[in-house]
Design a protein around this motif. Structure first.
Motif, short mmCIF file in Angstrom:
data_model
loop_
_atom_site.label_atom_id
_atom_site.label_comp_id
_atom_site.label_asym_id
_atom_site.label_seq_id
_atom_site.Cartn_x
_atom_site.Cartn_y
_atom_site.Cartn_z
N UNK A 55 0.83 -1.21 0.00
CA UNK A 55 0.00 0.00 0.00
C UNK A 55 0.86 1.26 0.00
N UNK A 56 1.94 1.22 0.76
CA UNK A 56 2.81 2.40 0.85
C UNK A 56 3.57 2.66 -0.46
N UNK A 57 4.11 1.60 -1.05
CA UNK A 57 4.93 1.76 -2.25
C UNK A 57 4.09 1.99 -3.50
N UNK A 58 2.93 1.35 -3.57
CA UNK A 58 2.13 1.39 -4.80
C UNK A 58 0.79 2.11 -4.60
N UNK A 59 0.71 2.96 -3.60
CA UNK A 59 -0.55 3.62 -3.27
C UNK A 59 -1.16 4.44 -4.38
N UNK A 60 -0.32 4.92 -5.33
CA UNK A 60 -0.84 5.74 -6.43
C UNK A 60 -1.27 4.90 -7.63
N UNK A 61 -1.11 3.58 -7.55
CA UNK A 61 -1.51 2.71 -8.66
C UNK A 61 -3.02 2.50 -8.58
N UNK A 62 -3.74 2.54 -9.71
CA UNK A 62 -5.20 2.37 -9.67
C UNK A 62 -5.66 1.02 -9.12
N UNK A 63 -4.80 0.00 -9.16
CA UNK A 63 -5.17 -1.32 -8.65
C UNK A 63 -4.64 -1.57 -7.23
N UNK A 64 -4.05 -0.55 -6.62
CA UNK A 64 -3.49 -0.73 -5.28
C UNK A 64 -4.57 -1.16 -4.29
N UNK A 65 -4.24 -2.11 -3.41
CA UNK A 65 -5.22 -2.60 -2.44
C UNK A 65 -5.32 -1.68 -1.22
N UNK A 66 -5.81 -0.48 -1.44
CA UNK A 66 -5.88 0.51 -0.37
C UNK A 66 -6.85 0.04 0.73
N UNK A 67 -6.36 0.03 1.96
CA UNK A 67 -7.18 -0.42 3.09
C UNK A 67 -7.02 -1.88 3.43
N UNK A 68 -6.23 -2.62 2.65
CA UNK A 68 -6.08 -4.05 2.88
C UNK A 68 -5.47 -4.35 4.25
N UNK A 69 -4.43 -3.62 4.60
CA UNK A 69 -3.77 -3.92 5.88
C UNK A 69 -4.73 -3.70 7.05
N UNK A 70 -5.61 -2.71 6.94
CA UNK A 70 -6.58 -2.47 8.01
C UNK A 70 -7.60 -3.61 8.09
#
Length: 224
Positions: free
Chosen positions: A102-117
């Motif tokens: 999430x940190x490294x690829x957060x700007x990618x449209x397919x990034x799994x934002x919120x996954x770690x939470x």
């Protein structure tokens, strides 16, 4: 367990049948956002013969029945060793790996934002659930059960429903565990690990809901 028929929903089957989630992913059938459609509709939309999809699912159902020891004490030991300890070990590295992706690829449209939470919430609830089984429910079962066992079993079934919701959220934020073109090694390792973890968790819940718990629910006063 939900019966496999064309009238059942994709979401219900994915949540209860080990291997079904991966089968649906392979056929590009969504079971998070679009999971409340009937199996018959999902098959047609995916270009499959409904009867063929049901046959594949029934083969998974037969395989699930051969997954664990038959004797109750051995089955409990299997659940503890194969699932409780494995879930703890895998979440210990999946969560930091998800944070990194999430940190490294957060700007990618397919990034799994919120996954770690999602994984952290699942870890906390799963740890509480497993501790209750280890300290209360499984010792009761190993002593032969009692009429009072119905309440903790019902609570474990409720916990499973919450865990299923977390799995659906996980499926949503990862876009069906679909890796983008050129995904790095960390992202690939994360999704490979998540595929195993999520299928393990469904198998774990299946063994309890469909195999172990019914052996003791007949002891409750309501069942007599």
């Amino acid at each position: 367990m939900t019966e496999i028929s064309l009238d059942n929903t994709v979401a219900a089957i994915a949540a209860e049948l080990p291997g079904a989630a991966e089968l649906f992913r392979r056929h590009d059938i969504s079971f998070c956002c679009g999971g409340h459609v009937r199996l018959s509709e999902a098959a047609v939309k995916a270009g499959l013969a409904p009867s063929a999809l049901v046959s594949e699912l029934k083969a998974l159902e037969q395989a699930a029945k051969r997954d664990a020891p038959e004797e109750t004490s051995d089955l409990i030991g299997h659940i503890l060793d194969r699932y409780h300890q494995t879930h703890r070990a895998e979440l210990a590295w999946l969560i930091p790996l998800a944070q990194k992706v999430e940190r490294v690829h957060g700007d990618h449209p397919s990034a799994p934002i919120g996954l770690s939470q999602v994984l952290e919430r699942l870890r906390d609830e799963l740890e509480s659930h497993m501790m209750k089984e280890e300290q209360v429910l499984f010792p009761m079962m190993r002593r032969g059960g009692s009429p009072a066992i119905a309440h903790p079993i019902a609570q474990m079934r409720d916990d499973h429903e919450e865990e299923v919701e977390h799995l659906r959220t996980l499926e949503h934020v990862t876009h069906g565990l679909s890796l983008p073109q050129g995904a790095c090694g960390s992202w690939t390792a994360l999704y490979t690990g998540l595929r195993k973890f999520t299928d393990d968790l469904v198998t774990h819940m299946h063994l309890e809901n469909a195999v172990l718990f019914p052996r003791f629910e007949a002891q409750s006063p309501a069942a007599s």
